[in-house]
Motif scaffolding. Structure first.
Motif, PDB file in Angstrom:
ATOM      1  N   THR A  24       0.834  -1.197   0.000  1.00 45.25           N
ATOM      2  CA  THR A  24       0.000   0.000   0.000  1.00 45.25           C
ATOM      3  C   THR A  24       0.872   1.251   0.000  1.00 45.25           C
ATOM      4  O   THR A  24       2.023   1.221   0.445  1.00 45.25           O
ATOM      5  N   TYR A  25       0.276   2.337  -0.488  1.00 43.23           N
ATOM      6  CA  TYR A  25       1.014   3.579  -0.696  1.00 43.23           C
ATOM      7  C   TYR A  25       0.181   4.781  -0.284  1.00 43.23           C
ATOM      8  O   TYR A  25      -1.045   4.720  -0.249  1.00 43.23           O
ATOM      9  N   ASP A  26       0.856   5.877  -0.021  1.00 43.38           N
ATOM     10  CA  ASP A  26       0.185   7.145   0.265  1.00 43.38           C
ATOM     11  C   ASP A  26      -0.244   7.846  -1.016  1.00 43.38           C
ATOM     12  O   ASP A  26      -1.194   8.621  -1.011  1.00 43.38           O
ATOM     13  N   LEU A  27       0.470   7.588  -2.093  1.00 42.32           N
ATOM     14  CA  LEU A  27       0.184   8.248  -3.364  1.00 42.32           C
ATOM     15  C   LEU A  27       0.399   7.269  -4.510  1.00 42.32           C
ATOM     16  O   LEU A  27       1.430   6.605  -4.574  1.00 42.32           O
ATOM     17  N   ILE A  28      -0.594   7.187  -5.388  1.00 45.89           N
ATOM     18  CA  ILE A  28      -0.469   6.406  -6.613  1.00 45.89           C
ATOM     19  C   ILE A  28      -0.665   7.371  -7.769  1.00 45.89           C
ATOM     20  O   ILE A  28      -1.656   8.109  -7.819  1.00 45.89           O
ATOM     21  N   ILE A  29       0.287   7.373  -8.683  1.00 45.47           N
ATOM     22  CA  ILE A  29       0.235   8.226  -9.868  1.00 45.47           C
ATOM     23  C   ILE A  29       0.198   7.314 -11.079  1.00 45.47           C
ATOM     24  O   ILE A  29       1.020   6.396 -11.190  1.00 45.47           O
ATOM     25  N   SER A  30      -0.749   7.556 -11.978  1.00 42.31           N
ATOM     26  CA  SER A  30      -0.890   6.689 -13.141  1.00 42.31           C
ATOM     27  C   SER A  30      -1.055   7.494 -14.416  1.00 42.31           C
ATOM     28  O   SER A  30      -1.754   8.508 -14.445  1.00 42.31           O
ATOM     29  N   ASN A  31      -0.409   7.025 -15.455  1.00 41.85           N
ATOM     30  CA  ASN A  31      -0.590   7.556 -16.804  1.00 41.85           C
ATOM     31  C   ASN A  31      -0.941   6.350 -17.688  1.00 41.85           C
ATOM     32  O   ASN A  31      -0.135   5.873 -18.465  1.00 41.85           O
ATOM     33  N   PRO A  32      -2.170   5.849 -17.518  1.00 41.02           N
ATOM     34  CA  PRO A  32      -2.563   4.644 -18.263  1.00 41.02           C
ATOM     35  C   PRO A  32      -2.865   4.981 -19.719  1.00 41.02           C
ATOM     36  O   PRO A  32      -3.001   6.146 -20.085  1.00 41.02           O
ATOM     37  N   PRO A  33      -3.004   3.964 -20.559  1.00 39.47           N
ATOM     38  CA  PRO A  33      -3.491   4.236 -21.919  1.00 39.47           C
ATOM     39  C   PRO A  33      -4.909   4.801 -21.819  1.00 39.47           C
ATOM     40  O   PRO A  33      -5.682   4.388 -20.959  1.00 39.47           O
ATOM     41  N   TYR A  34      -5.224   5.782 -22.687  1.00 41.58           N
ATOM     42  CA  TYR A  34      -6.540   6.422 -22.606  1.00 41.58           C
ATOM     43  C   TYR A  34      -7.104   6.849 -23.958  1.00 41.58           C
ATOM     44  O   TYR A  34      -8.061   7.612 -24.028  1.00 41.58           O
ATOM     45  N   VAL A  35      -6.548   6.344 -25.037  1.00 38.88           N
ATOM     46  CA  VAL A  35      -7.028   6.717 -26.368  1.00 38.88           C
ATOM     47  C   VAL A  35      -8.202   5.810 -26.738  1.00 38.88           C
ATOM     48  O   VAL A  35      -8.114   4.587 -26.613  1.00 38.88           O
ATOM     49  N   ASN A  36      -9.311   6.408 -27.177  1.00 38.23           N
ATOM     50  CA  ASN A  36     -10.483   5.602 -27.539  1.00 38.23           C
ATOM     51  C   ASN A  36     -10.259   4.904 -28.876  1.00 38.23           C
ATOM     52  O   ASN A  36      -9.364   5.256 -29.647  1.00 38.23           O
ATOM     53  N   ALA A  37     -11.084   3.909 -29.155  1.00 40.04           N
ATOM     54  CA  ALA A  37     -10.892   3.053 -30.330  1.00 40.04           C
ATOM     55  C   ALA A  37     -10.932   3.840 -31.631  1.00 40.04           C
ATOM     56  O   ALA A  37     -10.125   3.595 -32.538  1.00 40.04           O
ATOM     57  N   ALA A  38     -11.848   4.793 -31.756  1.00 40.31           N
ATOM     58  CA  ALA A  38     -11.944   5.585 -32.991  1.00 40.31           C
ATOM     59  C   ALA A  38     -10.668   6.395 -33.215  1.00 40.31           C
ATOM     60  O   ALA A  38     -10.173   6.488 -34.347  1.00 40.31           O
ATOM     61  N   SER A  39     -10.126   6.969 -32.146  1.00 39.93           N
ATOM     62  CA  SER A  39      -8.897   7.759 -32.274  1.00 39.93           C
ATOM     63  C   SER A  39      -7.693   6.883 -32.575  1.00 39.93           C
ATOM     64  O   SER A  39      -6.803   7.278 -33.323  1.00 39.93           O
ATOM     65  N   VAL A  40      -7.647   5.683 -31.983  1.00 39.25           N
ATOM     66  CA  VAL A  40      -6.553   4.754 -32.284  1.00 39.25           C
ATOM     67  C   VAL A  40      -6.568   4.411 -33.770  1.00 39.25           C
ATOM     68  O   VAL A  40      -5.528   4.402 -34.433  1.00 39.25           O
ATOM     69  N   ALA A  41      -7.749   4.154 -34.302  1.00 37.66           N
ATOM     70  CA  ALA A  41      -7.870   3.796 -35.718  1.00 37.66           C
ATOM     71  C   ALA A  41      -7.432   4.932 -36.627  1.00 37.66           C
ATOM     72  O   ALA A  41      -6.973   4.689 -37.751  1.00 37.66           O
ATOM     73  N   ALA A  42      -7.531   6.166 -36.160  1.00 43.06           N
ATOM     74  CA  ALA A  42      -7.182   7.328 -36.981  1.00 43.06           C
ATOM     75  C   ALA A  42      -5.749   7.818 -36.761  1.00 43.06           C
ATOM     76  O   ALA A  42      -5.333   8.791 -37.403  1.00 43.06           O
ATOM     77  N   LEU A  43      -4.994   7.163 -35.895  1.00 38.69           N
ATOM     78  CA  LEU A  43      -3.629   7.611 -35.621  1.00 38.69           C
ATOM     79  C   LEU A  43      -2.739   7.489 -36.852  1.00 38.69           C
ATOM     80  O   LEU A  43      -2.892   6.556 -37.646  1.00 38.69           O
ATOM     81  N   PRO A  44      -1.791   8.414 -36.997  1.00 31.68           N
ATOM     82  CA  PRO A  44      -0.830   8.309 -38.097  1.00 31.68           C
ATOM     83  C   PRO A  44      -0.002   7.031 -38.002  1.00 31.68           C
ATOM     84  O   PRO A  44       0.137   6.445 -36.922  1.00 31.68           O
ATOM     85  N   GLU A  45       0.548   6.627 -39.093  1.00 27.10           N
ATOM     86  CA  GLU A  45       1.302   5.373 -39.197  1.00 27.10           C
ATOM     87  C   GLU A  45       2.415   5.260 -38.146  1.00 27.10           C
ATOM     88  O   GLU A  45       2.643   4.184 -37.597  1.00 27.10           O
ATOM     89  N   GLU A  46       3.111   6.338 -37.844  1.00 24.62           N
ATOM     90  CA  GLU A  46       4.230   6.254 -36.896  1.00 24.62           C
ATOM     91  C   GLU A  46       3.785   5.817 -35.501  1.00 24.62           C
ATOM     92  O   GLU A  46       4.551   5.223 -34.758  1.00 24.62           O
ATOM     93  N   TYR A  47       2.539   6.072 -35.130  1.00 21.90           N
ATOM     94  CA  TYR A  47       2.033   5.633 -33.837  1.00 21.90           C
ATOM     95  C   TYR A  47       1.781   4.130 -33.810  1.00 21.90           C
ATOM     96  O   TYR A  47       1.731   3.527 -32.748  1.00 21.90           O
ATOM     97  N   ARG A  48       1.617   3.531 -34.945  1.00 15.58           N
ATOM     98  CA  ARG A  48       1.321   2.101 -35.009  1.00 15.58           C
ATOM     99  C   ARG A  48       2.535   1.228 -34.667  1.00 15.58           C
ATOM    100  O   ARG A  48       2.423   0.018 -34.567  1.00 15.58           O
ATOM    101  N   HIS A  49       3.689   1.870 -34.473  1.00 17.99           N
ATOM    102  CA  HIS A  49       4.877   1.135 -34.046  1.00 17.99           C
ATOM    103  C   HIS A  49       4.864   0.898 -32.532  1.00 17.99           C
ATOM    104  O   HIS A  49       5.632   0.087 -32.024  1.00 17.99           O
TER     105      HIS A  49
END
Length: 123
Positions: A24-49
């Motif tokens: 257990t911790y006093d502080l949890i910091i998270s930067n999880p994935p958060y891009v929705n499916a429609a936006s993922v599908a529209a990402l430029p090719e370089e993001y697909r790597h």
């Protein structure tokens, strides 16, 4: 190591809270994935790597955030805080979790990118 903090930080690798085994911790910091499916599908090719799980998080971009909110309290000390970056998905988060009183601090990216919660709000 570069900053002399190796004795103060422990790194865990795994799926969200899986490797914490009751810690257990006093502080949890998270930067999880958060891009929705429609936006993922529209990402430029370089993001697909990138690995698919690094960016996308289900249809609305909140699958990982749902899991974090479901499990975080078990890994927080009383009075602990949770900070989660969710991109510019404030409206989606507030719609998905209308009963949570989220705090949205003003940061460099605006006031719709990070929310804060106390452990007690998750119980």
């Amino acid at each position: 190591e570069d900053y002399g903090l190796d004795g103060q930080i422990t790194l865990y690798q795994g799926d969200l809270f899986a490797p914490l085994a009751g810690l257990t911790y006093d502080l949890i910091i998270s930067n999880p994935p958060y891009v929705n499916a429609a936006s993922v599908a529209a990402l430029p090719e370089e993001y697909r790597h990138e690995p698919a799980l690094a960016l996308g998080s289900g249809n609305d971009g909140l699958d990982a955030t749902r899991n974090i909110l479901r499990d975080a309290a078990r890994h927080m000390n009383p009075g602990g805080m949770l900070a989660v970056e969710i991109g510019h998905n404030r409206a989606a988060v507030e719609a998905a979790f209308p009963d949570l009183e989220l705090v949205w601090p003003e940061i460099e990216g605006g006031s719709d990118t990070v929310f804060l919660l106390a452990r007690e709000q998750l119980l």
